[in-house]
Write a protein that holds these residues in place. Structure first.
Motif, PDB file in Angstrom:
ATOM      1  N   MET A  13       0.796  -1.156  -0.149  1.00  0.00           N
ATOM      2  CA  MET A  13      -0.030  -0.030   0.010  1.00  0.00           C
ATOM      3  C   MET A  13       0.803   1.213  -0.098  1.00  0.00           C
ATOM      4  O   MET A  13       0.473   2.228  -0.829  1.00  0.00           O
ATOM      5  N   PHE A  14       1.819   1.346   0.971  1.00  0.00           N
ATOM      6  CA  PHE A  14       2.696   2.548   1.031  1.00  0.00           C
ATOM      7  C   PHE A  14       3.594   2.521  -0.401  1.00  0.00           C
ATOM      8  O   PHE A  14       3.882   3.809  -0.702  1.00  0.00           O
ATOM      9  N   ASN A  15       3.869   1.676  -1.042  1.00  0.00           N
ATOM     10  CA  ASN A  15       4.756   1.637  -2.352  1.00  0.00           C
ATOM     11  C   ASN A  15       3.497   2.445  -3.344  1.00  0.00           C
ATOM     12  O   ASN A  15       4.018   2.991  -3.999  1.00  0.00           O
ATOM     13  N   LYS A  16       2.337   1.723  -3.227  1.00  0.00           N
ATOM     14  CA  LYS A  16       1.634   1.899  -4.190  1.00  0.00           C
ATOM     15  C   LYS A  16       0.874   3.656  -4.218  1.00  0.00           C
ATOM     16  O   LYS A  16       0.701   4.251  -5.343  1.00  0.00           O
ATOM     17  N   TYR A  17       0.898   4.063  -3.098  1.00  0.00           N
ATOM     18  CA  TYR A  17       0.350   5.483  -2.889  1.00  0.00           C
ATOM     19  C   TYR A  17       1.702   6.269  -2.388  1.00  0.00           C
ATOM     20  O   TYR A  17       1.526   7.206  -1.728  1.00  0.00           O
ATOM     21  N   GLY A  18       2.851   5.894  -3.009  1.00  0.00           N
ATOM     22  CA  GLY A  18       3.964   7.015  -2.515  1.00  0.00           C
ATOM     23  C   GLY A  18       3.888   8.350  -2.998  1.00  0.00           C
ATOM     24  O   GLY A  18       4.784   9.021  -2.421  1.00  0.00           O
ATOM     25  N   ASP A  19       3.261   8.758  -4.045  1.00  0.00           N
ATOM     26  CA  ASP A  19       3.263  10.090  -4.348  1.00  0.00           C
ATOM     27  C   ASP A  19       2.401  10.703  -3.638  1.00  0.00           C
ATOM     28  O   ASP A  19       2.116  12.030  -3.697  1.00  0.00           O
ATOM     29  N   ASP A  24      -0.775  10.147   9.525  1.00  0.00           N
ATOM     30  CA  ASP A  24      -0.117   9.701  10.714  1.00  0.00           C
ATOM     31  C   ASP A  24      -1.369   9.813  11.738  1.00  0.00           C
ATOM     32  O   ASP A  24      -1.919  10.991  11.720  1.00  0.00           O
ATOM     33  N   GLY A  25      -1.522   8.852  12.731  1.00  0.00           N
ATOM     34  CA  GLY A  25      -2.212   9.240  13.967  1.00  0.00           C
ATOM     35  C   GLY A  25      -3.535   8.928  14.127  1.00  0.00           C
ATOM     36  O   GLY A  25      -4.394   8.984  15.068  1.00  0.00           O
ATOM     37  N   PHE A  26      -3.954   7.939  13.013  1.00  0.00           N
ATOM     38  CA  PHE A  26      -5.509   7.615  13.040  1.00  0.00           C
ATOM     39  C   PHE A  26      -5.383   6.000  12.603  1.00  0.00           C
ATOM     40  O   PHE A  26      -4.455   5.400  12.009  1.00  0.00           O
ATOM     41  N   ASN A  27      -6.516   5.497  13.231  1.00  0.00           N
ATOM     42  CA  ASN A  27      -6.569   3.987  12.888  1.00  0.00           C
ATOM     43  C   ASN A  27      -6.985   3.764  11.433  1.00  0.00           C
ATOM     44  O   ASN A  27      -6.483   2.521  10.827  1.00  0.00           O
ATOM     45  N   THR A  28      -7.835   4.593  10.731  1.00  0.00           N
ATOM     46  CA  THR A  28      -7.881   4.502   9.241  1.00  0.00           C
ATOM     47  C   THR A  28      -6.851   4.773   8.641  1.00  0.00           C
ATOM     48  O   THR A  28      -6.125   5.923   8.776  1.00  0.00           O
ATOM     49  N   TYR A  29      -6.277   4.044   7.500  1.00  0.00           N
ATOM     50  CA  TYR A  29      -5.478   4.534   6.567  1.00  0.00           C
ATOM     51  C   TYR A  29      -5.816   5.493   5.609  1.00  0.00           C
ATOM     52  O   TYR A  29      -6.775   5.309   4.904  1.00  0.00           O
ATOM     53  N   VAL A  30      -5.137   6.655   5.722  1.00  0.00           N
ATOM     54  CA  VAL A  30      -5.564   8.002   4.962  1.00  0.00           C
ATOM     55  C   VAL A  30      -4.407   8.187   4.124  1.00  0.00           C
ATOM     56  O   VAL A  30      -3.270   8.377   4.912  1.00  0.00           O
ATOM     57  N   PHE A  31      -4.720   8.352   2.823  1.00  0.00           N
ATOM     58  CA  PHE A  31      -3.307   9.164   2.003  1.00  0.00           C
ATOM     59  C   PHE A  31      -4.151  10.248   1.226  1.00  0.00           C
ATOM     60  O   PHE A  31      -5.233  10.117   0.764  1.00  0.00           O
ATOM     61  N   TYR A  32      -3.198  11.334   1.050  1.00  0.00           N
ATOM     62  CA  TYR A  32      -4.015  12.519   0.598  1.00  0.00           C
ATOM     63  C   TYR A  32      -3.006  13.471  -0.368  1.00  0.00           C
ATOM     64  O   TYR A  32      -1.862  13.328  -0.300  1.00  0.00           O
ATOM     65  N   SER A  33      -3.758  14.221  -1.171  1.00  0.00           N
ATOM     66  CA  SER A  33      -2.945  14.925  -2.380  1.00  0.00           C
ATOM     67  C   SER A  33      -2.344  16.061  -1.098  1.00  0.00           C
ATOM     68  O   SER A  33      -3.054  16.638  -0.565  1.00  0.00           O
ATOM     69  N   ASP A  34      -1.134  16.321  -1.629  1.00  0.00           N
ATOM     70  CA  ASP A  34      -0.371  17.542  -0.888  1.00  0.00           C
ATOM     71  C   ASP A  34      -1.154  18.748  -0.769  1.00  0.00           C
ATOM     72  O   ASP A  34      -1.722  18.987  -1.873  1.00  0.00           O
ATOM     73  N   GLY A  35      -1.211  19.364   0.348  1.00  0.00           N
ATOM     74  CA  GLY A  35      -1.749  20.489   0.575  1.00  0.00           C
ATOM     75  C   GLY A  35      -3.271  20.482   1.119  1.00  0.00           C
ATOM     76  O   GLY A  35      -3.979  21.422   1.383  1.00  0.00           O
ATOM     77  N   ASN A  36      -3.504  19.256   1.585  1.00  0.00           N
ATOM     78  CA  ASN A  36      -5.019  18.966   1.976  1.00  0.00           C
ATOM     79  C   ASN A  36      -4.826  18.231   3.363  1.00  0.00           C
ATOM     80  O   ASN A  36      -5.864  17.386   3.584  1.00  0.00           O
ATOM     81  N   ASP A  37      -4.058  18.641   4.235  1.00  0.00           N
ATOM     82  CA  ASP A  37      -3.859  17.905   5.455  1.00  0.00           C
ATOM     83  C   ASP A  37      -5.027  18.171   6.250  1.00  0.00           C
ATOM     84  O   ASP A  37      -5.432  17.204   7.172  1.00  0.00           O
ATOM     85  N   LEU A  38      -5.432  19.394   6.531  1.00  0.00           N
ATOM     86  CA  LEU A  38      -6.648  19.686   7.449  1.00  0.00           C
ATOM     87  C   LEU A  38      -7.844  18.811   6.944  1.00  0.00           C
ATOM     88  O   LEU A  38      -8.494  18.398   7.611  1.00  0.00           O
ATOM     89  N   ARG A  39      -8.305  18.735   5.706  1.00  0.00           N
ATOM     90  CA  ARG A  39      -9.346  18.073   5.332  1.00  0.00           C
ATOM     91  C   ARG A  39      -9.261  16.733   5.370  1.00  0.00           C
ATOM     92  O   ARG A  39     -10.169  15.851   5.876  1.00  0.00           O
TER      93      ARG A  39
END
Length: 289
Positions: A13-19, A24-39
């Motif tokens: 998963m980390f390899n697939k969504y490396g871009d 961090d800090g949540f139970n759910t795995y969340v990946f996001y586009s740069d600049g959208n950390d608050l959302r």
């Protein structure tokens, strides 16, 4: 936690969504586009709470990966043609939009065509700090609706009909908000009322039979038509919750889990009426198309 993936899958998963950026800090795995950390943090916190609530209620928690994507990254990570439509790439990878978009805006009706009370309520509920209407508050809650699909996907429930899949997850969403986040009820309820009040003129499909047999076509080619169906399911879910509260969803979960055969219409209506609640059967029995 119960929804964690095996380490080998985590590495992939980390390899697939490396871009993308990992949150961090949540139970759910969340990946996001740069600049959208608050959302991403808002969505992740709600997802964690939703998953925990239902794990405690029904004793099952799915593994979920959430991608919060910009328009540019949407094109990289999903083939779904409508930016802004929450959906799954597989039975555990949920895709949601990171920003307001034309799809969400397309549901905003001319307020002067609506009853004055409803127009006022829409403005009070969905206007941003500049007074501009945005449906983001509603569509953020749809991330929770989509989490509901992971429950029936991964638990192997026999959902009977496509419309039942959507009604099921809307019942989950409404129950969760009503029980845990009552201050968000206006954001959840006003949008469906607005869409339904706009009428059915121009919709290609209106029946539950069409929704079941043409599900993929409606979702990909007629997104506003799909949204109208979802709003009908949202409205029905409000009535179902008010009629039977949390117990209705628990009964629905147990009933769908226990019935492995695909039932005909009559038997399905009877099963829902006897084992769950008449209000659930009435969605099917009293659907006006």
């Amino acid at each position: 936690m119960a929804n964690k993936l095996p380490q080998a899958q985590v590495d992939l998963m980390f390899n697939k969504y490396g871009d993308l950026v990992h949150l961090d800090g949540f139970n759910t795995y969340v990946f996001y586009s740069d600049g959208n950390d608050l959302r991403a943090k808002v969505i992740a916190a709600q997802c964690d709470k939703f998953l925990s609530y239902y794990a405690n209620l029904i004793g099952f928690e799915p593994a979920v990966i959430v991608l919060v994507l910009s328009p540019e990254d949407w094109e990289k990570y999903t083939q779904f043609p409508v930016y802004g439509m929450p959906h799954y790439n597989d039975n555990k990878t949920l895709i949601v939009a990171s920003e307001d978009n034309d799809f969400w805006k397309s549901f905003i009706p001319p307020l002067d065509k609506l009853p004055s009370e409803l127009a006022k309520l829409i403005t009070e509920t969905y206007a941003d700090d500049k007074g501009v209407l945005t449906m983001q508050a509603f569509f953020d809650l749809l991330a929770l609706h989509e989490l509901g699909h992971a429950f029936h996907f991964q638990a192997g429930l026999t959902m009977q009909r496509r419309w039942m899949e959507e009604l099921f997850t809307n019942i989950m969403l409404h129950t969760f908000i009503a029980e845990n986040e009552q201050h968000l009820l206006p954001q959840l309820l006003v949008f469906p009322r607005m869409v339904i009040a706009g009428g059915k003129e121009g919709l290609k499909y209106k029946s539950l039979a069409d929704f079941h047999s043409r599900y993929e076509e409606i979702g990909k080619q007629y997104p506003q038509n799909y949204g109208w169906y979802q709003c009908r399911f949202h409205s029905a879910s409000e009535q179902i919750y008010e009629a039977g509260k949390v117990e209705t969803f628990v009964k629905l979960w147990k009933t769908l889990k226990a019935e492995n055969e695909i039932l005909n219409d009559s038997d399905l209506a009877s099963l829902l009426s006897k084992n769950v609640h008449q209000s659930v059967a009435d969605v099917f029995l009293k659907w006006d198309d």
